[in-house]
Design an enzyme around this catalytic site. Structure first.
Site, mmCIF file in Angstrom:
data_model
loop_
_atom_site.group_PDB
_atom_site.id
_atom_site.type_symbol
_atom_site.label_atom_id
_atom_site.label_comp_id
_atom_site.label_asym_id
_atom_site.label_seq_id
_atom_site.Cartn_x
_atom_site.Cartn_y
_atom_site.Cartn_z
ATOM 1 N N ASP A 1 0.828 -1.198 0.000
ATOM 2 C CA ASP A 1 0.000 0.000 0.000
ATOM 3 C C ASP A 1 0.866 1.253 0.000
ATOM 4 O O ASP A 1 1.482 1.598 1.011
ATOM 5 C CB ASP A 1 -0.902 -0.035 1.243
ATOM 6 C CG ASP A 1 -1.837 1.153 1.336
ATOM 7 O OD1 ASP A 1 -1.992 1.879 0.331
ATOM 8 O OD2 ASP A 1 -2.413 1.369 2.423
ATOM 9 N N ASP B 1 -1.910 5.829 -5.110
ATOM 10 C CA ASP B 1 -2.198 4.923 -4.005
ATOM 11 C C ASP B 1 -2.511 3.520 -4.505
ATOM 12 O O ASP B 1 -3.592 3.261 -5.013
ATOM 13 C CB ASP B 1 -3.380 5.478 -3.203
ATOM 14 C CG ASP B 1 -3.716 4.652 -1.974
ATOM 15 O OD1 ASP B 1 -3.038 3.639 -1.722
ATOM 16 O OD2 ASP B 1 -4.669 5.018 -1.267
#
Length: 392
Positions: free
Chosen positions: A118, A281
């Site tokens: 992430d 992201d």
């Protein structure tokens, strides 16, 4: 040595023998999208609940930023106090499974389990049972606590340990791992944790406990402080650690500077010519922006029909007509393909993976998997920059 993590759809197949036999190490990873069923139908309700969880991640990151840096984030607009929660925490834990996952094996203290990579967070957290410090002779309890809340009512809460770490043959000592006492990712093998790859200024852990890639870099386990995501809808997706794999892209790389003090992989960008702030992201499924900005852009695209789901502005269109969407970074435009612009179907129409939400913690767009599948993205912590190139 440049090391790669290979993403494929299916079960983990790597063995320890592969590490000794190959120069470029590739580990099979697991990818699932439970928003969309076998008939390509989008579960709109589950999807919008997932967006609440993603947005709440940013609320926590901004709170971490203020604690770590002593002031509010420069892009802070409002906190997420207005986010709609269905009964304040009443959402089922199984909603966590409705995410699109890019996960693979890591090892802490000799214990191997899957984690989601992430770039929108900075800490490594593990479900209870995935990592047990009592089973590791090298685990060290820092006695620092952590707490991370998510918009679906789940919470990761526990103690920070340090332990020996390994990923695809790369090793580092005393890497921070959050041992959660509460389950924050429901049973969805192999993913049993989150491995953050953003900058330390948004981390939950105390400053001296760096994100895992920073630890690899400081201990010279990687040749350079560079990692590269090349994500595809089918097989062949990769995360390369410690260098750039030139076989993953074609043409030139467009680089943009990044300010690491802001914590996020943040850059100026444009969507169909309209300027935005974009957080790149890998932990987000689609592209989310402030409602007014999304409406301004999408209403100019032919054939769009708007609808609202739990406060989220969404659009559908005739699946036979591909929308025209180009995301530009550093002056280079990347046009999204037909497959990237169809996020399943609802009521016989294709769903556009660009959505609007009010109550975002910053006036910035969260640019996720939809864009990742069109480009190979280089994250350079040595020169504080990102590079974008068309996938090969």
């Amino acid at each position: 040595m440049q090391l790669s993590l290979k993403f494929v759809t299916g079960l983990l197949l790597a063995s320890s023998a592969a590490f000794a036999a190959q120069d470029d190490i590739e580990v099979n990873l697991h990818r699932r999208n439970l928003f969309i069923n076998a008939g390509n139908q989008l579960n709109v309700d589950a999807f919008t609940k997932h967006l609440v969880k993603v947005n709440n991640k940013y609320k926590g990151a901004l709170e971490n930023f203020k604690r770590n840096m002593g002031h509010d984030h420069p892009l802070l607009s409002i906190l997420l106090n207005s986010i709609k929660r269905d009964g304040q925490g009443s959402l089922s834990l199984t909603d966590v499974q409705d995410e699109l996952l890019w996960s693979g094996d890591v090892t802490f203290g000799g214990q191997t389990f899957g984690m989601d990579f992430d770039t929108g967070s900075a800490d490594s957290l593990a479900n209870p049972g995935a990592y047990n410090p009592k089973k590791s002779s090298t685990a060290k309890n820092t006695w620092s606590t952590f707490s991370a809340s998510y918009g679906d009512g789940t919470q990761a809460r526990g103690l920070v340990y340090t332990d020996n770490f390994e990923i695809a043959g790369l090793k580092a000592k005393d890497v921070a791992i959050g041992h959660s006492f509460t389950k924050f990712i429901e049973d969805q093998e192999p993913a049993q944790g989150i491995a953050g790859m953003a900058f330390p200024s948004i981390q939950t852990f105390p400053k001296k406990y760096k994100p895992f890639f920073e630890s690899l870099k400081e201990q010279k386990a990687v040749k350079s402080g560079v990692f590269q995501f090349t994500l595809k809808a089918g097989q062949g997706s990769t995360l390369t650690l410690g260098g750039i794999d030139s076989s993953k892209y074609k043409g030139d790389i467009t680089y943009v500077d990044v300010d690491p003090s802001q914590g996020f992989w943040l850059t100026d960008a444009k969507v169909n010519g309209q300027s935005i702030k974009a957080i790149i992201d890998s932990g987000s499924t689609v592209i989310t922006g402030p409602t007014a900005q999304v409406r301004s852009i999408v209403q100019k695209i032919n054939g769009m029909s708007a609808f609202n789901q739990d406060g989220t502005l969404m659009y559908t269109y005739d699946c036979n007509a591909t929308p025209n969407v180009t995301i530009s970074v550093g002056g280079t435009g990347f046009k999204l393909s037909k497959s990237q612009l169809s996020f399943g179907r609802t009521n016989g129409q294709c769903v556009l993976p660009i959505v609007g939400q009010d109550g975002l913690p910053m006036n910035a767009w969260i640019v996720g998997d939809t864009f990742f599948q069109s480009v190979s993205i280089i994250f350079d912590t040595d020169k504080n920059r990102m590079g974008f190139a068309t996938q090969a």
